[in-house]
Write an enzyme that holds these catalytic residues in place. Structure first.
Site, PDB file in Angstrom:
ATOM      1  N   SER A   1       0.847  -1.181   0.000  1.00  0.00           N
ATOM      2  CA  SER A   1       0.000   0.000   0.000  1.00  0.00           C
ATOM      3  C   SER A   1       0.884   1.233   0.000  1.00  0.00           C
ATOM      4  O   SER A   1       2.114   1.130   0.037  1.00  0.00           O
ATOM      5  CB  SER A   1      -0.900   0.005   1.235  1.00  0.00           C
ATOM      6  OG  SER A   1      -0.096   0.225   2.372  1.00  0.00           O
ATOM      7  N   LYS A   2       0.229   2.386  -0.021  1.00  0.00           N
ATOM      8  CA  LYS A   2       0.969   3.649  -0.132  1.00  0.00           C
ATOM      9  C   LYS A   2       2.077   3.794   0.895  1.00  0.00           C
ATOM     10  O   LYS A   2       3.101   4.402   0.637  1.00  0.00           O
ATOM     11  CB  LYS A   2       0.002   4.822  -0.020  1.00  0.00           C
ATOM     12  CG  LYS A   2      -0.831   4.952  -1.270  1.00  0.00           C
ATOM     13  CD  LYS A   2      -1.517   6.298  -1.333  1.00  0.00           C
ATOM     14  CE  LYS A   2      -2.403   6.354  -2.567  1.00  0.00           C
ATOM     15  NZ  LYS A   2      -3.822   6.307  -2.277  1.00  0.00           N
ATOM     16  N   ARG A   3       1.830   3.229   2.097  1.00  0.00           N
ATOM     17  CA  ARG A   3       2.858   3.455   3.112  1.00  0.00           C
ATOM     18  C   ARG A   3       4.155   2.719   2.803  1.00  0.00           C
ATOM     19  O   ARG A   3       5.175   2.956   3.433  1.00  0.00           O
ATOM     20  CB  ARG A   3       2.310   3.170   4.521  1.00  0.00           C
ATOM     21  CG  ARG A   3       2.133   1.755   4.859  1.00  0.00           C
ATOM     22  CD  ARG A   3       1.178   1.586   6.012  1.00  0.00           C
ATOM     23  NE  ARG A   3       0.411   0.403   5.744  1.00  0.00           N
ATOM     24  CZ  ARG A   3       0.851  -0.818   5.988  1.00  0.00           C
ATOM     25  NH1 ARG A   3       2.020  -1.006   6.563  1.00  0.00           N
ATOM     26  NH2 ARG A   3       0.128  -1.852   5.689  1.00  0.00           N
TER      27      ARG A   3
END
Ligand code: GLU
Length: 382
Positions: A252-254
């Site tokens: 994911s984005k993180r």
């Protein structure tokens, strides 16, 4: 049997790197087997779907060289290729299923549903067990309610059996009999749901293979029952393993840049991305790491997929990028690197020969074109 494989993104955001991998696999499999690769836009979520996302996703796919034979922008014999333009067909087929006793209108209100769900929870049984109130309602009664304007959904009548299929990646998969109940195929808004449209389209568009991420595995349960109800041929499924970050959680984005657009904006080389993505869950029969994905042909076979989650590692991607960057030379190398050099840099005022010499000098020291900027002071500052 002619091979037809589709990639079916939802235009609710930029193209995710995991989506690009699915598209690449579908494309490679179709190309390697003399088949067709199709792009279908799954935009039934009208609130979240945006035409601009569809456009950027198509641009991203083009940039990666994953070009489709049929799709909303190029047409084809099985169109339209945007689900929002196929709504009437989905609704007509749903009513046909109702007519055949394989689906039914359901008038449960949200308050009733909440109450039934709470009851099921307190009895520790699956909520869908209680959603069958209108399953056997007489069709003429149902018609009266509809004519009176009562809000309703259309539920699929789950025949209540176990479903088994042979996944090309995961082997035999069996879904327990009570995994889902009578599920909604058409919402009260009149819009059909993903699991329903997906089957209608894969059937009508004559897909031979469906490749998608493992997270869709459970959806296959609902989809199998629908294929049976429609008397449609079930395609071969290949659910490819999840992409995870270093913490083993779904990418994911993180974990850093996850959209293809970010890599395009950062001037990565598409051949590096393709090569790296190809190896995330698939392995070359000769254990090669660096290869031209486009030349794989029949070598790209379904039996080389791994079931385990694939670790997405940007450092490794950078390593592939460095390889492909070093393989460039002369004007191609300059054309690539100069896109990343700050517009104010005196680099841009130099002659072509000078630029070539400069880029050849630094290419061994960098992984990404943007890193060339840090070398510019060496050339222009005393
Ligand atoms: N629209 C779905 C997605 O973007 C496609 C799933 C499928 O390939 O069946 O995840």
């Amino acid at each position: 049997m002619s091979v037809r494989v589709r990639f079916a993104p939802s235009p609710t955001g930029y193209l995710h790197i995991g989506g690009a991998r699915t598209a690449l696999y579908s494309y490679l499999f179709a190309r390697g087997h003399g088949g067709k690769y199709i792009l279908r836009i799954e935009d039934t979520d009208l609130e979240r779907s945006k035409r601009e996302f569809e456009e950027v996703q198509i641009e991203d796919l083009k940039w990666l060289g994953i070009t489709h034979d049929e799709g909303p922008d190029v047409g084809g014999d099985f169109g339209p290729y945007r689900q929002s333009e196929r709504t009437q067909m989905y609704i007509d087929i749903a009513w046909q299923l109702v007519k055949e006793g394989k689906a039914y209108p359901c008038f449960l209100t949200s308050a009733e549903l909440e109450e039934l769900t709470a009851k099921a929870e307190s009895e520790k049984i699956a909520p869908h067990t209680y959603h069958t109130k209108y399953r056997d309602l007489d069709p003429s009664e149902a018609k009266k309610k509809i004519d009176a304007g009562e809000e309703h959904v259309i539920r699929f009548k789950n025949p209540g059996k176990t479903w088994t299929f042979k996944d090309l990646v995961r082997g035999e998969v069996t879904f327990p009999v009570d995994m889902v109940g009578d599920w909604v195929i058409i919402r009260s808004s009149g819009m059909p749901v993903y699991n329903y449209c997906c089957v209608i389209d894969d059937w009508k568009m004559e897909m031979s293979h469906v490749m998608r991420a493992e997270e869709h595995l459970n959806n296959t349960c609902r989809q199998l029952m629908l294929y049976e109800a429609l008397g449609a041929k079930v395609p071969e499924f290949a659910h490819v393993s999840l992409l995870v970050g270093e913490d083993r959680q779904k990418l994911s984005k993180r974990h850093g840049a996850t959209s293809v657009k970010q890599y395009r904006d950062q001037n990565y080389l598409p051949e590096a991305i393709n090569n790296y993505l190809c190896l995330l869950g698939w392995s070359h029969p000769e254990e090669k790491d660096i290869f031209d994905v486009r030349a794989l042909g029949e070598t790209f076979s379904m039996n080389r997929f791994s079931k385990s989650p694939a670790l997405y590692d940007i450092q490794k991607l950078n390593f592939f990028n460095a390889h492909y960057l070093r393989a460039l030379s002369g004007a191609d190398l300059v054309a690539h690197i100069e896109k990343s050099i700050e517009s104010s840099s005196p680099f841009h005022k130099q002659t072509s020969d000078w630029k070539i010499t400069c880029c050849e000098l630094i290419k061994e020291k960098i992984q990404l074109a943007s890193e060339a900027n840090s070398f510019m002071p060496l050339f222009f500052e005393k």
